[in-house]
Design a protein around this motif. Structure first.
Motif, short mmCIF file in Angstrom:
data_model
loop_
_atom_site.label_atom_id
_atom_site.label_comp_id
_atom_site.label_asym_id
_atom_site.label_seq_id
_atom_site.Cartn_x
_atom_site.Cartn_y
_atom_site.Cartn_z
N THR A 60 0.83 -1.20 0.00
CA THR A 60 0.00 0.00 0.00
C THR A 60 0.87 1.26 0.00
N LEU A 61 1.91 1.25 0.80
CA LEU A 61 2.80 2.42 0.87
C LEU A 61 3.55 2.65 -0.44
N LEU A 62 3.95 1.57 -1.08
CA LEU A 62 4.63 1.70 -2.38
C LEU A 62 3.72 2.39 -3.40
N LEU A 63 2.45 1.96 -3.42
CA LEU A 63 1.49 2.59 -4.32
C LEU A 63 1.30 4.07 -3.97
N LEU A 64 1.25 4.35 -2.68
CA LEU A 64 1.05 5.72 -2.21
C LEU A 64 2.22 6.61 -2.61
N GLY A 88 -4.85 12.60 -16.70
CA GLY A 88 -5.88 11.62 -17.03
C GLY A 88 -5.28 10.25 -17.30
N ILE A 89 -4.17 10.23 -18.06
CA ILE A 89 -3.49 8.96 -18.36
C ILE A 89 -2.97 8.33 -17.09
N TRP A 90 -2.35 9.15 -16.23
CA TRP A 90 -1.78 8.63 -14.99
C TRP A 90 -2.87 8.11 -14.05
N THR A 91 -4.00 8.81 -13.96
CA THR A 91 -5.10 8.35 -13.11
C THR A 91 -5.61 6.99 -13.58
N PHE A 92 -5.79 6.85 -14.89
CA PHE A 92 -6.25 5.58 -15.45
C PHE A 92 -5.24 4.48 -15.15
N PHE A 93 -3.97 4.76 -15.36
CA PHE A 93 -2.92 3.77 -15.13
C PHE A 93 -2.85 3.37 -13.66
N PHE A 94 -3.01 4.32 -12.76
CA PHE A 94 -2.94 4.03 -11.33
C PHE A 94 -4.11 3.15 -10.89
N ILE A 95 -5.29 3.47 -11.38
CA ILE A 95 -6.46 2.63 -11.08
C ILE A 95 -6.25 1.22 -11.64
#
Length: 418
Positions: A60-64, A88-95
């Motif tokens: 979880t921390l790595l993702l954060l 927008g691209i980064w949000t999609f990729f993170f999800i």
């Protein structure tokens, strides 16, 4: 590399987790914009640290940290159009990363294909499987990684290895070990068919079945009142019996074998309700009778087991050593050849493992004996054998929803499975 709990001690794990906690707390402090964000991050981490294994907190921390780093970098871009597009691209990729991680390491959803687990799970039940309980196993090939595997289907060289294991078996630590009575999802056979059964024997258990009842050692194991068996009984008066049966709203299918004699499938709870009617006589379980030849796994010539009279059978445990005798070879050579990645053979009362003569064999992993709750309608370990630890996916947490007999079952909506 993460250290599995079963390969170390509690002190080592706590020490390692504490070091990681100090390190990532320092990272968060440096990256946090204000004290409120820091408080939120710390509370979330401590919740995960207490309720889950340490690797969940680290993941979880790595993702954060990844999210905060990329987001801060994007904030420095001056061109508003480029910034908005990249965000927008980064949000999609993170999800996308969160979805993949959740499916791989935490939970997954499956549909029950058969009636082998009635009355616990019905055909077309949609179940939630918790991978955190026993610890998730890591993918053995890119084809086991959701969404990522799509790219490999377009590669001809990769498709030729679709049924191969590219990487060695690894499992992250879980919160509990498999217990007798757990409802477990696992894979079997060469095509990795996904199966759900109840674990009746864990590694090291001496399991036996007597008249359909499962014993672990000298103790009978009855993990659920929903386990189904076939029974026969008679009544004094059919009309009186039918009226009494209607009065308690007991929904069972009766097969009349003779004038006042019936055969039906009942759970322990339904059996108790039927006995309370007072008009039922000679209610007894219908079981297979012993024959001169084994009818079930491992189909050994040294016993005459069947689905209701089985064992005693010692479920192999990692590190357990057996003497190689004719009887032990008959009991365990199928499991060794199929799951231990060695070739064991016998000739003229001598035994070889990968061509080397031996007198004993030590198991490399834990095994489990699985059975369906619908005992007379289940293909399970009595038929195709014991399940190795590397095949375990997770524990069934609950029924998300049920469409049994093409009708939505509101009473089974988010129903916990026990």
């Amino acid at each position: 590399m993460l250290i599995p709990i079963k390969q170390t001690n509690t002190y080592t794990i706590l020490l390692l987790a504490t070091k990681w906690y100090i390190f990532w707390s320092a990272v968060i402090i440096l990256m946090a914009k204000n004290k409120y964000r820091l408080i939120i991050y710390t509370v979330v981490f401590m919740f995960l640290f207490v309720t889950c294994t340490y690797w969940v907190s680290l993941y979880t921390l790595l993702l954060l940290v990844l999210y905060l780093t990329i987001t801060r970098f994007l904030e420095k871009i001056r061109n508003k159009l480029i910034k908005k597009t990249l965000k927008g691209i980064w949000t999609f990729f993170f999800i996308f990363l969160i979805v993949i991680g959740t499916k791989l390491f935490m939970v997954d959803i499956y549909i029950i294909p058969s009636a082998s687990m009635n009355n616990t799970l019905y055909t077309n039940d949609v179940i939630l499987v918790n991978k955190l309980k026993y610890g998730p196993k890591l993918p053995r090939s890119p084809f086991e990684i959701p969404w990522i595997n799509i790219a490999f289907y377009f590669n001809d060289r990769a498709k030729q290895r679709i049924n191969e294991k590219w990487w060695i078996y690894k499992r992250l630590s879980g919160t509990i070990n498999i217990k007798n009575g757990d409802v477990v999802v696992f894979t079997m056979f060469k095509d990795d068919m996904v199966i759900v059964k109840r674990c009746m024997g864990i590694a090291g258990d001496t399991l036996a079945i007597r008249r359909g009842d499962v014993y672990i050692g000298e103790n009978i194991l009855s993990p659920s009142n929903q386990i189904l068996n076939t029974y026969e009984f008679s009544v004094n008066n059919r009309r009186v019996f039918y009226n009494k049966l209607d009065s308690i709203d007991l929904n069972i299918a009766l097969n009349r074998t003779r004038s006042n004699h019936f055969r039906t499938t009942l759970s322990l709870q339904e059996k108790s309700e039927l006995e309370r009617l007072g008009d039922v006589k000679g209610l007894k379980k219908v079981t297979d009778t012993l024959t001169s030849k084994s009818e079930v796994y491992p189909n050994s010539e040294y016993n005459c087991w069947n689905r209701d009279e089985y064992g005693p059978f010692v479920v192999p445990k990692k590190g357990m050593t057996i003497s190689l005798t004719l009887e032990n070879y008959a009991l365990y050579h199928k499991a060794i050849n199929e799951h231990e990645k060695v070739s064991i053979k016998t000739k003229e009362d001598k035994y070889t493992v990968n061509g080397t003569e031996v007198t004993t064999y030590t198991f490399k992993q834990n095994y489990y004996f699985m059975m369906g709750d619908n005992r007379n309608g289940s293909m399970d370990s009595r038929v195709w054998g014991i399940v190795p630890e590397e095949r375990i996916i997770g524990k069934v947490q609950c029924v998300l929803w049920s469409n049994y007999q093409d009708t939505f079952q509101w009473n089974r909506f988010f129903k916990k499975v026990e």
